[in-house]
Structures are given as structure tokens and as C-alpha cells.
Design a protein around this motif. Structure first.
Motif, short mmCIF file in Angstrom:
data_model
loop_
_atom_site.label_atom_id
_atom_site.label_comp_id
_atom_site.label_asym_id
_atom_site.label_seq_id
_atom_site.Cartn_x
_atom_site.Cartn_y
_atom_site.Cartn_z
N THR A 1 0.84 -1.20 0.00
CA THR A 1 0.00 0.00 0.00
C THR A 1 0.87 1.25 0.00
O THR A 1 1.73 1.42 0.86
CB THR A 1 -0.93 0.02 1.23
OG1 THR A 1 -1.76 -1.13 1.23
CG2 THR A 1 -1.81 1.26 1.23
N LYS A 2 0.65 2.12 -0.98
CA LYS A 2 1.38 3.39 -1.05
C LYS A 2 0.83 4.32 0.03
O LYS A 2 -0.38 4.43 0.20
CB LYS A 2 1.18 4.01 -2.44
CG LYS A 2 1.74 5.41 -2.58
CD LYS A 2 3.23 5.40 -2.80
CE LYS A 2 3.76 6.83 -2.90
NZ LYS A 2 4.04 7.45 -1.61
N LEU A 3 1.74 5.00 0.75
CA LEU A 3 1.32 5.82 1.88
C LEU A 3 1.68 7.29 1.68
O LEU A 3 2.75 7.62 1.16
CB LEU A 3 1.98 5.31 3.16
CG LEU A 3 1.62 3.88 3.57
CD1 LEU A 3 2.42 3.46 4.80
CD2 LEU A 3 0.12 3.73 3.82
N PHE A 4 0.77 8.14 2.12
CA PHE A 4 1.01 9.58 2.16
C PHE A 4 0.73 10.08 3.57
O PHE A 4 -0.16 9.59 4.26
CB PHE A 4 0.08 10.32 1.20
CG PHE A 4 0.56 10.35 -0.23
CD1 PHE A 4 1.40 11.36 -0.67
CD2 PHE A 4 0.16 9.37 -1.12
CE1 PHE A 4 1.83 11.40 -1.99
CE2 PHE A 4 0.58 9.40 -2.44
CZ PHE A 4 1.43 10.42 -2.87
N MET A 5 1.52 11.08 3.98
CA MET A 5 1.32 11.72 5.27
C MET A 5 0.88 13.18 5.06
O MET A 5 1.71 14.04 4.76
CB MET A 5 2.60 11.70 6.10
CG MET A 5 2.46 12.42 7.45
SD MET A 5 4.05 12.66 8.30
CE MET A 5 4.25 11.05 9.04
N PRO A 6 -0.41 13.48 5.20
CA PRO A 6 -0.83 14.88 5.23
C PRO A 6 -0.22 15.55 6.46
O PRO A 6 -0.11 14.93 7.52
CB PRO A 6 -2.36 14.80 5.34
CG PRO A 6 -2.69 13.44 4.78
CD PRO A 6 -1.56 12.56 5.22
N LEU A 7 0.17 16.81 6.32
CA LEU A 7 0.80 17.55 7.41
C LEU A 7 -0.17 18.62 7.89
O LEU A 7 -0.21 19.72 7.35
CB LEU A 7 2.11 18.18 6.93
CG LEU A 7 3.09 17.25 6.19
CD1 LEU A 7 4.32 18.02 5.73
CD2 LEU A 7 3.48 16.06 7.07
N PRO A 8 -0.98 18.32 8.91
CA PRO A 8 -2.05 19.24 9.31
C PRO A 8 -1.54 20.59 9.82
O PRO A 8 -2.24 21.59 9.69
CB PRO A 8 -2.78 18.47 10.41
CG PRO A 8 -1.80 17.46 10.91
CD PRO A 8 -0.98 17.08 9.72
N LYS A 9 -0.34 20.62 10.38
CA LYS A 9 0.19 21.87 10.90
C LYS A 9 0.78 22.75 9.80
O LYS A 9 1.06 23.93 10.02
CB LYS A 9 1.28 21.59 11.95
CG LYS A 9 0.81 20.77 13.14
CD LYS A 9 -0.28 21.46 13.93
CE LYS A 9 -0.68 20.67 15.14
NZ LYS A 9 -1.78 21.30 15.91
#
Length: 376
Positions: free
Chosen positions: A183-191
Motif C-alpha cells: 500500500t502506497k502511503l502519504f502523510m498529510p501535514l495538518p500543521k
């Protein structure tokens, strides 16, 4: 006469205020920057389907809720984000993520939700849930594709055969990376209202994140340049990614109920600014980034940022005065930036020496993530 004196006093006050304002602006050039969150980094970049940075087409994809579909979250000591208020009451949205969603939907991808937030699965909240989805550019996702889970999300991600998943928490992503390796993963950066590619060494962490670094990469051809820093003689004189203690190391003495905990990306940027940001803050450069990536190995996170070569050729990497003792004063191949050097990726490897100085753990990190750094 009194009126004239009063006028002169006011005039002097105005001149003094302007002078102080100008002086403050010169000393703090970061204050002049306006962050627009308009960047799209590599969203529209054409990639081979086999590239680790390619986004899928006509695939099953998934999203978390808290910290992804809204930004009103708080970082915890165990590397998860926790919502500050109920998701359906929030107004903060990740502008960059909304562009991502629009792109994914335009390429025929079918969205699902996998979340720890049980309120998302309460039938009485369906209308509120649909409104939250709509505000992010998502369609009304049927309840059969909304999953509220406990613990490791990779179980449901595997059950649903999700090709792509977005989650803001390193505590989640590190588990999914190890247990859902395809599974390809992305990390949204809420800050920071950004979206970063996420990769780990596929080993489940045994300690909370407490060390962070930043790696600046340019778009030179045929060989990209990678920025490394030589530590000062007091710190052993070895090549390192600018960085240091962050997140758990900074948070362990704080009160979660009353104080804001530092997340690893904010910590990495803070450390970079201390050691290389006297004249420019990295947070003000993210809008012009060409690609963002987060690499994790146990309790260490490396935030990788690609920027334009021509821009970087005119950028100085100078520590803030308070932290100048941490960086070598030896000049290498970057004018006006003592202690900093551009490397080729081939130079960064375990056991290597460059200009007579060891790479140490830095070389091992390059070896571990070479595939992603090379393609970056």
C-alpha cells in the motif's frame, strides 16, 4: 510654541517607530514572508507507473479523518494526532489535500475511509459526515466503505485491498508500512497544510519519535544535490543531516492537557531553522517545494524537501547565532555557508569519508532509503 513642540515630539516618535520597525524587519526577515499554501509540489508531475512516487489510477484508495480531512488536531507523546474538538464541528481544512483529492478522483480512484474516530460510523451523523466529505472534495461515501476500527488500520486496509492510504500519524503509518507493504502511503501535514510521501524501513518502531532531521535536495541534472552539514569540532566533526532532538524528547516534560506538543515535522523544521535558517525559515519555503517526503526508522524521522536548483544557488545556510557552535566554520562547495556541502547520493554511504570526515549514521540512513532518495 507648545503646539510646535508637540508636533516635533510626534514627528520624532514616528521616525523612531519606523526606524525600529525597519531594524526589526532586517533582523527577522522571516517575518516578511506570507505563507499562501498554494503549492502543489509533485502532484501534477508525470511519473512512471513503477515509480515509488506515482499516484494510482482506477484504484481503491483510503483516507483517515482526524488530521487528514480536518486540521484541528493535537500531537501526542505516542506519535498519534488527537482531535481538539469533534470532527463535524471543525472548519480547518488542508488546502493542499483538497487538490490531491480532486486529482485522485479525476483519475478514476474509488475512495474509502478507515478511521479510529467512532463518531464517523454513527448513522445519526451521516449528514454531518457527508458535509465533511464534501468540504474536502469527496463524494458521499457509502457506509459500506467507511470503517471505524480499533488498533492497527492495516487489517482493514488489507481486507479492502487499498492501493493508497492517507494518514497524518506516524504511529499509524509505521504499522501500516510494516503490515501492508504493497500500500502506497502519504502523510498529510495538518500543521503545515501539505502532503508528503511516506516510507519507512518496514520495521515496527520500539520507541516514540525523538530525533528529526531535514534533507534538502535540488533538481540538478543528471545528478541531484543533497545538502549535508559538518558538525562542529565540539560535536565530533561528522557529516549529518541538519537536525536534532524533537517530538517526544521535547514533549515528555510537558502537560498534554494544557500545552501543545511538538510533532516531528514541526520539530525537524525548527531544528533546521536553528542550524541553517538565520536568514530564511524552511516553513516559508514549503510552498515552492517540488516534492516532500517523510522517511522513518524507529525513533528517527527525516523530512526530505526538493527545491529548485537556481533558488538554492542563492540561498545561504547559516545557523542562528545561538546555535552557531553546533556547525563547523569550514567552507566547502557552498559560498557563504560554512559547514555545509552539496553531496551526490553516491557519496553518502555507510563507512564513507568525504573531505576527510566520516558520515557515520548518516551514511547508513542513505543506504536504508537509497531507492527513494535516488528516485526523489
Amino acid at each position: 510654541m507648545k503646539i510646535q513642540k508637540k508636533f516635533v515630539s510626534i514627528l520624532l516618535l514616528m521616525v523612531t517607530s519606523c526606524s525600529n520597525s525597519s531594524e526589526k524587519s532586517d533582523k527577522n526577515p522571516q517575518n516578511q514572508e506570507v505563507i499562501t499554501y498554494n503549492g502543489t509540489d509533485d502532484l501534477y508531475e508525470v511519473e512512471s507507473s513503477t515509480s515509488p512516487f506515482a499516484r494510482p489510477k482506477n484504484a481503491k484508495i483510503g483516507f483517515d479523518v482526524d488530521g487528514v480531512l480536518h486540521t484541528e488536531v493535537k500531537y501526542t507523546a505516542n506519535d498519534f494526532y488527537y482531535f481538539k474538538r469533534p470532527a463535524f464541528e471543525t472548519t480547518g481544512r488542508n488546502i493542499r489535500l483538497k487538490k490531491e483529492i480532486d486529482f485522485l478522483l479525476s483519475n478514476g480512484n474509488n475512495p474509502s475511509v478507515v478511521t479510529h474516530n467512532k463518531s464517523v460510523c454513527v448513522s445519526a451523523n451521516t449528514i454531518k459526515r457527508d458535509n465533511l466529505f464534501k468540504e474536502n472534495g469527496l463524494p458521499s461515501i457509502p457506509s459500506s466503505q467507511v470503517f471505524c476500527v480499533n488498533g492497527d488500520k492495516s487489517v482493514e486496509i488489507n481486507n479492502q485491498a487499498l492501493t493508497l492510504f492517507y494518514d497524518d500519524s506516524p504511529g499509524v503509518l509505521s504499522l501500516v508500512s510494516a503490515n501492508s507493504p504493497t500500500t502506497k502511503l502519504f502523510m498529510p501535514l495538518p500543521k503545515h497544510q501539505k502532503v508528503a510521501h511516506y516510507f519507512s524501513d518496514k520495521v515496527i518502531p520500539t520507541k516514540p519519535i525523538s530525533k528529526c532531521g531535514v534533507l534538502i535536495v535540488d533538481d540538478s541534472k543528471p545528478d541531484k544535490r543533497f545538502l549535508l552539514q559538518l558538525r562542529s569540532p565540539k560535536l565530533g566533526e561528522w557529516w549529518n543531516f541538519p537536525g536534532g532532538s524533537c517530538a517526544y524528547h521535547e514533549n515528555k516534560h510537558l502537560n498534554f492537557a494544557t500545552q501543545e506538543f511538538e510533532d516531528p515535522i514541526t520539530g525537524a523544521i525548527r531544528e533546521f531553522d536553528e542550524e541553517a535558517g538565520k536568514f530564511k525559515s524552511l516553513k516559508n519555503e514549503l510552498d515552492q517545494s517540488k516534492r516532500l517526503m517523510v522517511l522513518q526508522s524507529n525513533d528517527y524521522v527525516l523530512f526530505v524537501v526538493k527545491l529548485d536548483k537556481n533558488y538554492l544557488d542563492n540561498r545561504k545556510f547559516v545557523p542562528q547565532d545561538k546555535f552557531a557552535h553546533e556547525v563547523s566554520n569550514k567552507l566547502f562547495n557552498i559560498p557563504n555557508s560554512p559547514g555545509y556541502r552539496w553531496f551526490k547520493l553516491s557519496e553518502c554511504k555507510k563507512g564513507a569519508k568525504v573531505d576527510g570526515y566520516n558520515l557515520g549514521i548518516t551514511g547508513k540512513t542513505c543506504d536504508t532509503f537509497r531507492t527513494y532518495l535516488d528516485a526523489f
